[in-house]
Design a protein around this motif. Structure first.
Motif, PDB file in Angstrom:
ATOM      1  N   GLY A 172     -32.417  35.306  10.833  1.00  0.00           N
ATOM      2  CA  GLY A 172     -31.923  34.324   9.854  1.00  0.00           C
ATOM      3  C   GLY A 172     -33.575  33.815   9.198  1.00  0.00           C
ATOM      4  O   GLY A 172     -34.725  34.043  10.163  1.00  0.00           O
ATOM      5  N   ALA A 173     -33.516  32.813   8.507  1.00  0.00           N
ATOM      6  CA  ALA A 173     -34.669  32.264   7.608  1.00  0.00           C
ATOM      7  C   ALA A 173     -34.530  31.145   7.268  1.00  0.00           C
ATOM      8  O   ALA A 173     -33.564  30.537   6.952  1.00  0.00           O
ATOM      9  N   GLN A 174     -35.598  30.401   7.359  1.00  0.00           N
ATOM     10  CA  GLN A 174     -35.707  28.954   6.751  1.00  0.00           C
ATOM     11  C   GLN A 174     -36.389  29.276   5.413  1.00  0.00           C
ATOM     12  O   GLN A 174     -37.498  29.687   5.305  1.00  0.00           O
ATOM     13  N   TYR A 175     -35.792  28.763   4.099  1.00  0.00           N
ATOM     14  CA  TYR A 175     -36.296  28.836   2.919  1.00  0.00           C
ATOM     15  C   TYR A 175     -36.361  27.279   2.452  1.00  0.00           C
ATOM     16  O   TYR A 175     -35.854  26.218   3.059  1.00  0.00           O
ATOM     17  N   GLY A 181     -32.899  26.394   1.548  1.00  0.00           N
ATOM     18  CA  GLY A 181     -31.722  26.595   2.450  1.00  0.00           C
ATOM     19  C   GLY A 181     -32.012  27.526   3.724  1.00  0.00           C
ATOM     20  O   GLY A 181     -33.171  27.950   3.874  1.00  0.00           O
ATOM     21  N   THR A 182     -31.047  27.659   4.594  1.00  0.00           N
ATOM     22  CA  THR A 182     -31.185  28.269   6.024  1.00  0.00           C
ATOM     23  C   THR A 182     -30.141  29.386   6.165  1.00  0.00           C
ATOM     24  O   THR A 182     -29.053  29.204   5.555  1.00  0.00           O
ATOM     25  N   THR A 183     -30.420  30.433   6.481  1.00  0.00           N
ATOM     26  CA  THR A 183     -29.907  31.541   6.570  1.00  0.00           C
ATOM     27  C   THR A 183     -29.439  32.118   8.117  1.00  0.00           C
ATOM     28  O   THR A 183     -30.341  31.861   8.881  1.00  0.00           O
ATOM     29  N   ASP A 184     -28.502  32.578   8.206  1.00  0.00           N
ATOM     30  CA  ASP A 184     -28.059  33.380   9.738  1.00  0.00           C
ATOM     31  C   ASP A 184     -27.027  34.505   9.354  1.00  0.00           C
ATOM     32  O   ASP A 184     -25.938  34.152   8.782  1.00  0.00           O
ATOM     33  N   ILE A 185     -27.500  35.639   9.730  1.00  0.00           N
ATOM     34  CA  ILE A 185     -26.581  36.746   9.626  1.00  0.00           C
ATOM     35  C   ILE A 185     -26.833  37.872  10.809  1.00  0.00           C
ATOM     36  O   ILE A 185     -27.705  37.991  11.327  1.00  0.00           O
ATOM     37  N   LEU A 187     -32.116  23.017   7.303  1.00  0.00           N
ATOM     38  CA  LEU A 187     -32.454  22.321   8.285  1.00  0.00           C
ATOM     39  C   LEU A 187     -31.944  23.345   9.511  1.00  0.00           C
ATOM     40  O   LEU A 187     -32.025  24.465   9.367  1.00  0.00           O
ATOM     41  N   ASN A 188     -31.710  22.634  10.625  1.00  0.00           N
ATOM     42  CA  ASN A 188     -31.412  23.465  12.062  1.00  0.00           C
ATOM     43  C   ASN A 188     -30.171  24.525  11.696  1.00  0.00           C
ATOM     44  O   ASN A 188     -29.224  24.302  11.129  1.00  0.00           O
ATOM     45  N   VAL A 189     -30.564  25.667  12.161  1.00  0.00           N
ATOM     46  CA  VAL A 189     -29.418  26.568  12.195  1.00  0.00           C
ATOM     47  C   VAL A 189     -28.287  26.441  12.826  1.00  0.00           C
ATOM     48  O   VAL A 189     -27.347  27.021  12.675  1.00  0.00           O
ATOM     49  N   LEU A 226     -22.103  33.500   6.854  1.00  0.00           N
ATOM     50  CA  LEU A 226     -21.878  32.192   6.690  1.00  0.00           C
ATOM     51  C   LEU A 226     -20.816  31.719   5.624  1.00  0.00           C
ATOM     52  O   LEU A 226     -21.051  32.499   4.580  1.00  0.00           O
ATOM     53  N   LEU A 227     -20.335  30.843   5.935  1.00  0.00           N
ATOM     54  CA  LEU A 227     -19.169  30.337   4.922  1.00  0.00           C
ATOM     55  C   LEU A 227     -19.188  28.887   4.694  1.00  0.00           C
ATOM     56  O   LEU A 227     -19.710  28.298   5.256  1.00  0.00           O
ATOM     57  N   TYR A 228     -18.715  28.601   3.449  1.00  0.00           N
ATOM     58  CA  TYR A 228     -18.527  26.990   3.406  1.00  0.00           C
ATOM     59  C   TYR A 228     -17.131  26.709   2.906  1.00  0.00           C
ATOM     60  O   TYR A 228     -16.509  27.404   2.493  1.00  0.00           O
TER      61      TYR A 228
END
Length: 709
Positions: free
Chosen positions: A508-511, A514-518, A586-588, A630-632
């Motif tokens: 994952g990455a911090q931009y 936004g924050t990603t996790d895959i 922010l935090n993953v 990730l879902l919302y």
């Protein structure tokens, strides 16, 4: 990235049913800043990432260092020098303890912490993010959860007993201490490293054997052993999180929080959770690896606010930002003296005892007792608890409840969701470029280590606009290493990526937005029938959760079975939660929501919350499989609204192909095949405009429709 389950940290919450009902009746779904409540009884809830200190009512259990729970040191069984030096401190004047507990957390109950606070890592050698070390005068034991069993086996030397928390017959820390210590023992802790709830629970549990919990305020014993080699605390500058990404300015957030304080009968709140401070003030830092937070406490009063932080981190721009919001800057180490001052002023202080450390909570209680004693009050020695039926009392009182910021932060506003969507598309483009590169290298028989692969992924991500950092240590795991759920490859010991084995990549990455996790699992050669069946059943669980439609007010644990049911049908399962909350830049790992088999977290999933969908399967010493998007949470227009209740579902944020080679189509229904084809169609439509050349061709090749024969 998997968690056991999160909620308020790290993370698992145990909210009461009444608390849940109050959430449901009071939370507005029109993008509120804070949920409202008129009364708030004293509640004690688990922190998101609490030390494993649960007490159970059972008989004496003796932990035996058998081959099942203890790994022999490759170099033999020489004494551990760190443990020897630590134990020498037990008998020093002013200490005099029989055992010492070293949790994973820092003073803010963080899951990810700065290197200087990695005390449990230092003393035990175990580097997983969750675990508790307990050292007595002649024994040392470490508790961790199922994500880290294999890792702990490798990292602990023969001086340590590995306690596989949650397994049948494995005692809790308090049970073990009650068993191995003679009655009347003294158990030492650093009160800054335990939440007030965790310390109280531990205190009560060991009191059954007349043990005393000793708060060592003035020194941390591990720090004493660590000495000059201990890293210095971080002093990195902080930055303003732009309003176009935050969506709400600081003044609006503080105004809403102050309304909450008034409604609760409170005149101030102490905020110690780092991502809550960052979110509320629209600030971001880099004190903690992978997490854009800074070490700070925040006290918000009805007419002002004080930020406790090293002022060397504050740039002129940030100082101006704070002044405009009416926030004063104070030294980080002055938090306890300010707590005492608040009590002396008669402040009704809101304390979230699931996250505020016991050093702060006890300082306030002692100061309240001192205040009442100075008035000659007959209740000397007992601080008052706020009772909404009587209104505010004349003296200082504690108002106990969960932090209102936790839920407000979890429900993303339009700007935060838009930033998450955009950052995920750029992240998907980087992953497409990465996957075409790694496949080409493997097919050319280039020897790539797991670390080299992770480094190359970082290189691709770092070229994307707005990239700041990874959101956690990349889990780049070939073959058997994939079965180590939170595996971290190290240069000196990692494996070469094997084309004939499964490869699991969780990253994952911090931009800035936004924050990603895959997670994706792939095979560079020909997978076995067993691997394909396991992968397909994990995929079916992933699809089932993605398609779930559920009534408003549904807590996450209700949905966990969707992700596991296809594995359960053949007697398989996985030892981690299915979904965790994720912060917006922010935090993953974020609470209070989670999707997990741990049914204590009653927090309902609300529109605007973000969760991961990551079922998996792991065969020890063989392979690991995990599929994560990730879902919302969104509203769903159903043809009926039974009982007048609205319904919710999920929208995807992650758009990266799922490898079709690993899918056994004979297991999939027509609906599941349609889901996969529709997903891949969206991946192509959304991500292809960001790519060209070989990466665009790779995306095309890997998003072609599948046809079930």
């Amino acid at each position: 990235m998997v968690t056991m389950s999160l909620l308020p940290s790290p993370l698992t919450c145990s909210h009461s049913h009444a608390r849940c009902l109050r959430f449901l009746s009071s939370v507005s779904l029109s993008l509120p800043i804070f949920h409202n409540f008129k009364t708030r009884p004293k509640l004690f809830t688990k922190s998101p990432n609490p030390p494993i200190l649960t007490a159970r009512n059972c008989g004496s259990i003796t932990a035996k260092p058998s081959s099942d729970i203890r790994r022999k040191n490759r170099a033999g069984s020489e004494p551990d020098e760190k443990l020897r030096r630590l134990r020498e401190l037990f008998v020093k004047p002013g200490i005099d303890i029989d055992a010492y507990i070293v949790p994973s957390q820092d003073a803010h109950q963080s899951e990810f912490i700065a290197e200087c606070y990695m005390r449990r890592n230092y003393i035990s050698g175990f580097t997983g993010s969750a675990g508790t070390a307990v050292i007595t005068k002649d024994k040392a034991a470490l508790w961790t959860d199922g994500r880290y069993f294999l890792q702990a086996e490798k990292q602990l030397n023969s001086c340590w007993i590995l306690m596989r928390a949650g397994n049948p017959g494995v005692p809790t820390t308090s049970e073990w201490l009650n068993d191995v210590l003679a009655p009347g023992g003294r158990v030492g802790i650093d009160p800054f490293l335990f939440s007030s709830d965790a310390a109280e629970e531990l205190k009560q549990a060991i009191a059954t054997r007349n043990h005393e919990l000793v708060y060592l305020h003035d020194l941390n014993l591990v720090d004493e052993v660590w000495g000059e080699s201990r890293p210095k605390p971080p002093k990195n500058p902080i930055r303003i999180h732009d309003l176009k990404y935050a969506g709400l300015d600081v003044a609006s957030k503080l105004s809403s929080l102050r309304s909450e304080l008034v409604d609760a009968g409170s005149s101030a709140i102490v905020i110690s959770v780092l991502d809550e401070v960052a979110w509320l003030l629209n600030l971001r830092g880099s004190d903690v690896p992978h997490s854009p937070v800074m070490y700070a406490y925040l006290i918000v009063e009805l007419d002002g606010a004080k930020l406790f932080m090293d002022n060397s981190k504050v740039t002129p721009e940030v100082m101006d930002h704070l002044k405009k919001a009416g926030i004063e800057l104070r030294p980080y180490d002055c938090i306890l003296s300010e707590i005492e001052s608040l009590a002396a002023q008669g402040t009704h202080l809101w304390l979230d005892t699931s996250s505020v450390n016991v050093a702060i909570a006890n300082t306030y209680k002692s100061a309240c007792d001192k205040y009442m004693g100075s008035l000659g009050n007959k209740t000397k020695g007992q601080s008052k608890i706020y009772d909404s039926s009587n209104g505010q009392s004349g003296g200082p009182t504690g108002v106990y409840g969960l932090s209102p910021i936790s839920l407000a932060k979890a429900v993303k506003n339009h700007a935060e969701l838009e930033g998450m969507r955009n950052s995920h598309l750029r992240d998907a483009a980087a992953l497409a470029q990465f996957w075409v590169w790694v496949e080409d290298e493997i097919h050319k028989d280039v020897k790539l280590t797991e670390v080299e692969v992770a480094d190359k992924l970082l290189d691709f991500r770092s070229k994307q606009a707005g990239f700041i950092d990874t959101s956690f240590d990349t889990i780049s795991a070939s073959g058997a290493n994939g079965a180590i759920i939170h595996y971290k490859p190290e240069t000196e010991s990692c494996a070469v990526v094997d084309a004939k084995r499964l490869f699991l990549l969780d990253s994952g990455a911090q931009y800035v937005d936004g924050t990603t996790d895959i997670t994706r699992t792939v095979h560079f050669g020909e997978p076995t029938a067993r691997q394909k069946e396991c992968f397909t059943r994990v995929l079916q669980g992933h699809i089932a959760l993605d398609q779930a439609v559920f009534p408003e007010s549904t807590p996450g644990f209700v949905l966990d079975v969707f992700a596991r049911s296809f594995l359960w049908k053949i007697g398989l399962d996985y030892r981690h939660g299915t979904g965790h909350g994720v912060g917006a830049a922010l935090n993953v790992h974020e609470g209070p929501q989670s999707i997990s088999f741990r049914y204590g977290n009653m927090t309902p999933l609300l529109r605007g919350m973000i969760v991961s969908n990551e079922p998996g399967y792991y065969e020890d010493h063989a392979f690991g499989i995990r599929i994560e998007n990730l879902l919302y949470v969104k509203e769903v227009d159903t043809p009926n609204r039974f009982g007048g209740v609205g319904y919710l579902g999920f929208e995807k944020l992650t758009f990266v192909p799922i490898q079709s080679k690993l899918i056994d189509l004979s297991f999939l229904s027509a609906v599941e095949v349609d889901w996969l084809n529709d997903y891949h169609s969206q991946v192509w439509e959304k991500v292809s405009p960001l790519l060209d050349g070989s990466a665009r061709q790779w995306l095309w090749n890997n998003t072609r429709p599948l046809v079930k024969q």
